[in-house]
Design an enzyme around this catalytic site. Sequence first.
Site, PDB file in Angstrom:
ATOM      1  N   TYR A  83      46.658  50.966  57.729  1.00  0.00           N
ATOM      2  CA  TYR A  83      45.905  49.958  58.475  1.00  0.00           C
ATOM      3  C   TYR A  83      45.416  48.863  57.542  1.00  0.00           C
ATOM      4  O   TYR A  83      45.631  47.667  57.787  1.00  0.00           O
ATOM      5  CB  TYR A  83      44.725  50.617  59.185  1.00  0.00           C
ATOM      6  CG  TYR A  83      43.861  49.660  59.970  1.00  0.00           C
ATOM      7  CD1 TYR A  83      44.287  49.177  61.204  1.00  0.00           C
ATOM      8  CD2 TYR A  83      42.620  49.250  59.491  1.00  0.00           C
ATOM      9  CE1 TYR A  83      43.492  48.304  61.943  1.00  0.00           C
ATOM     10  CE2 TYR A  83      41.826  48.375  60.220  1.00  0.00           C
ATOM     11  CZ  TYR A  83      42.267  47.911  61.442  1.00  0.00           C
ATOM     12  OH  TYR A  83      41.489  47.039  62.158  1.00  0.00           O
ATOM     13  N   ALA A  84      44.756  49.248  56.458  1.00  0.00           N
ATOM     14  CA  ALA A  84      44.224  48.255  55.526  1.00  0.00           C
ATOM     15  C   ALA A  84      45.346  47.438  54.901  1.00  0.00           C
ATOM     16  O   ALA A  84      45.218  46.217  54.742  1.00  0.00           O
ATOM     17  CB  ALA A  84      43.403  48.950  54.444  1.00  0.00           C
ATOM     18  N   SER A 106      44.692  45.002  77.367  1.00  0.00           N
ATOM     19  CA  SER A 106      44.237  45.842  78.478  1.00  0.00           C
ATOM     20  C   SER A 106      42.822  46.360  78.282  1.00  0.00           C
ATOM     21  O   SER A 106      42.196  46.832  79.237  1.00  0.00           O
ATOM     22  CB  SER A 106      45.194  47.036  78.661  1.00  0.00           C
ATOM     23  OG  SER A 106      45.167  47.884  77.521  1.00  0.00           O
ATOM     24  N   ASP A 115      56.816  47.496  74.154  1.00  0.00           N
ATOM     25  CA  ASP A 115      56.600  48.086  72.837  1.00  0.00           C
ATOM     26  C   ASP A 115      56.873  47.011  71.794  1.00  0.00           C
ATOM     27  O   ASP A 115      58.026  46.638  71.555  1.00  0.00           O
ATOM     28  CB  ASP A 115      57.528  49.280  72.654  1.00  0.00           C
ATOM     29  CG  ASP A 115      57.344  49.973  71.309  1.00  0.00           C
ATOM     30  OD1 ASP A 115      56.532  49.485  70.480  1.00  0.00           O
ATOM     31  OD2 ASP A 115      58.015  50.989  71.081  1.00  0.00           O
TER      32      ASP A 115
END
Length: 239
Positions: A150-151, A11, A60
Amino acid sequence: MSGVALVTGASRGIGRAVAIEAARRGYDVLVGCVGAVAAAEAVAAAITGTGKQAAVCQADLTQVEGLEATVAAARTLGPVTLLVNNAGVTNSGPLGSLDWDRWHATLALNLTAPVWLARNLSSDLAAGRGAVINVGSTGGIVGSVHSLPYAASKAGLIGATKTLARMLAPDVRVNLIAPGITDTDLLQGVTLEQRVQILDGQPLARLGQANEIARVIMDVASWTYTTGQVVVADGGRVM
C-alpha cells in the site's frame, strides 16, 4: 468547471462523498465500483436527485478490459473533464505474510489503474482543459507500519502524479490528495483503544470525515493554476 466526472471506488466512503460533491458542483458523474452495485446505484440515485446525470459501471480496474469498460461508460455521459482515481486496496499485513499475488494486485489497482485511466482519457481531459485528482495517502509520504504494498503504491502514485502533470501540461492539471485516517466503514473494526492511539499527537484531535476529504478533492480540482502538487489533509498528523 463542469462536464463529466469519473470517480472510481465511488460506492462508499470517500469515493461516494466525492461523487455526490461533484454533482453538487455541476458535474454529471460516472460512479465506478468493483462490487456493491446496489450501493453504487444508491449513489447514482442521490446524484440524479440533484438534477445531474449519473451512471454506474461495475468493473475490475486491475484488468485492461475493466479499465476500457469504465472509460466507455463514462463517455456515454459526455466528454470526461474530471478524473478522480479513488479506488484502492490496502492489503495490510506483516512483511513475512506478503506474497507475490497480493503485491502485484495492490500495485495494479493503486498505481497502474490511475495511470492507465489518465492515459486513456487524456484526449477528453485536454479538450476540456480538465483535471486529474489522484487519491493517495500519508502512508505514501511517511511510510506505513501496516502495509508495504500500500505505502509503496501510494508513494509511486506521487511520482506518477508529478510526471503526468508534466506530460499533460498545459491543458490538464494533475494533483494528488493525501488524506490521513478517515472515519469510513473501513474503520468499523477499530477498537476504542486503537482510535486513541491513532489520535495521539494529532493536532486536530479527531478523524477526518469523508465529506471533508471530498471538499478538498473538489476544491483542488478547481484550482486553475496548480498542478503536480501533493495536498495533505490529515488533521496535521504528519506535520
